[in-house]
Design a protein around this motif. Sequence first.
Motif, PDB file in Angstrom:
ATOM      1  N   LEU A   2      62.185 -42.321  94.742  1.00 56.09           N
ATOM      2  CA  LEU A   2      63.373 -43.089  94.298  1.00 56.09           C
ATOM      3  C   LEU A   2      62.712 -43.348  92.624  1.00 56.09           C
ATOM      4  N   PRO A   3      61.629 -43.813  92.583  1.00 56.11           N
ATOM      5  CA  PRO A   3      61.225 -44.174  90.986  1.00 56.11           C
ATOM      6  C   PRO A   3      61.085 -42.911  90.367  1.00 56.11           C
ATOM      7  N   ALA A  57      57.087 -33.202  91.820  1.00 56.52           N
ATOM      8  CA  ALA A  57      56.988 -34.267  92.498  1.00 56.52           C
ATOM      9  C   ALA A  57      57.352 -33.985  94.013  1.00 56.52           C
ATOM     10  N   GLU A  58      58.747 -33.294  94.212  1.00 60.29           N
ATOM     11  CA  GLU A  58      59.391 -33.066  95.458  1.00 60.29           C
ATOM     12  C   GLU A  58      58.304 -32.063  96.348  1.00 60.29           C
ATOM     13  N   ASN A  59      57.666 -31.278  95.513  1.00 51.60           N
ATOM     14  CA  ASN A  59      56.865 -30.348  96.271  1.00 51.60           C
ATOM     15  C   ASN A  59      55.489 -31.281  96.632  1.00 51.60           C
ATOM     16  N   TYR A  60      54.937 -32.018  96.286  1.00 52.72           N
ATOM     17  CA  TYR A  60      53.880 -32.932  96.716  1.00 52.72           C
ATOM     18  C   TYR A  60      54.456 -33.860  97.651  1.00 52.72           C
ATOM     19  N   GLY A  67      53.096 -31.208 105.403  1.00 54.67           N
ATOM     20  CA  GLY A  67      51.885 -30.162 105.464  1.00 54.67           C
ATOM     21  C   GLY A  67      52.183 -29.040 104.604  1.00 54.67           C
ATOM     22  N   ILE A  68      51.267 -28.254 104.579  1.00 52.37           N
ATOM     23  CA  ILE A  68      50.828 -27.109 103.772  1.00 52.37           C
ATOM     24  C   ILE A  68      52.051 -26.101 104.181  1.00 52.37           C
ATOM     25  N   ASP A  69      52.330 -25.897 105.214  1.00 53.93           N
ATOM     26  CA  ASP A  69      53.217 -24.740 105.857  1.00 53.93           C
ATOM     27  C   ASP A  69      54.765 -24.992 105.188  1.00 53.93           C
ATOM     28  N   SER A  70      54.844 -26.218 104.970  1.00 56.67           N
ATOM     29  CA  SER A  70      56.402 -26.643 104.413  1.00 56.67           C
ATOM     30  C   SER A  70      56.492 -26.145 103.234  1.00 56.67           C
ATOM     31  N   VAL A  71      55.407 -25.882 102.383  1.00 56.07           N
ATOM     32  CA  VAL A  71      55.551 -25.694 100.788  1.00 56.07           C
ATOM     33  C   VAL A  71      54.660 -24.471 100.381  1.00 56.07           C
ATOM     34  N   ARG A 219      61.415 -26.217  91.882  1.00 54.37           N
ATOM     35  CA  ARG A 219      60.264 -26.118  92.759  1.00 54.37           C
ATOM     36  C   ARG A 219      59.459 -25.151  92.812  1.00 54.37           C
ATOM     37  N   GLN A 220      60.062 -23.852  92.420  1.00 51.22           N
ATOM     38  CA  GLN A 220      59.403 -22.379  92.567  1.00 51.22           C
ATOM     39  C   GLN A 220      58.286 -22.356  91.463  1.00 51.22           C
ATOM     40  N   VAL A 221      57.082 -21.593  91.995  1.00 57.21           N
ATOM     41  CA  VAL A 221      55.967 -21.600  91.229  1.00 57.21           C
ATOM     42  C   VAL A 221      55.638 -20.081  91.149  1.00 57.21           C
ATOM     43  N   VAL A 222      55.569 -19.491  90.014  1.00 59.20           N
ATOM     44  CA  VAL A 222      54.830 -18.167  89.890  1.00 59.20           C
ATOM     45  C   VAL A 222      53.590 -18.269  89.081  1.00 59.20           C
TER      46      VAL A 222
END
Length: 273
Positions: A2-3, A57-60, A67-71, A219-222
């Motif tokens: 929320l913050p 922030a959403e990824n973290y 856990g790792i497998d979700s991201v 959220r996508q990273v390359v």
Amino acid sequence: MLPIHLLIVTLRLMYVFSNNPYRKSCEHICRLARDAGFNHQPREIYGQLLNNLLGTAENYYDLYRHGIDSVIDIIELDYQYSERINRLAKEHGGVMLMVPHNFASLFSALKMNRAFPLLIVTRNSPTIDRTKIALEFFERMQVSVLMVRGGNPFELSRTLFAELKKGTVVAATVDSIEGNSQTTVHMFGQQAGFSSWAGKVGVKKNVPIIPGYFRSKGRQVVPVYGEEIITDDIESAMQHYAEFFERQILEDPASWAYLADKRWRKVLHKACQ
């Protein structure tokens, strides 16, 4: 979260103020990028900068909760990059990976750590509580980390020399323009003092130095990596990755978190004068 959402909404609304320092940074980088052939609009870059902040922030958050497998699949690491870095690490005993302060620099370690043996070198937070939080996230990421704030520079060098004998890829952020250990590079049409300790380690051990950049779209990273350089000249090594950073920043400025850094704002402002 929320913050974070409230902060993003507030910053979006603040774009209307012409003296907003983040807006000014976007205006300056767009002017510099235009001279290099890229047609960015300040409002577009400002909005994407905030999207990348929120996406990171959403990824973290998902990493912490699920856990790792979700991201892990959010990070799109090209196989050719990991194959080249592995080959160079085996041939030369290790690799120094130089990266700027992108939103996804640390987060990308999730995928890089699975592609090649990785050690992250980072400064720990100035408070014990924040350092504990950072260490907890690194533990969840299953990434090896070496925190260096206030440490003995000789011990740090000795530790990194040992890692670079084992075929490790040592990754460090090097675009800070503060501190005592600096080397002057030419960037954005002017001289800037870059943190040089990591470059000196790579030059001393005569290992490949590879610059990296981490492109974010929410959220996508390359991850993107430049050509390696092996040299005994620290100025040549640092200019090599400074030029790579400049090209990547001008092409994709919204992925660079230091676009909002007060010291770099002064550099960009001066470059536009």
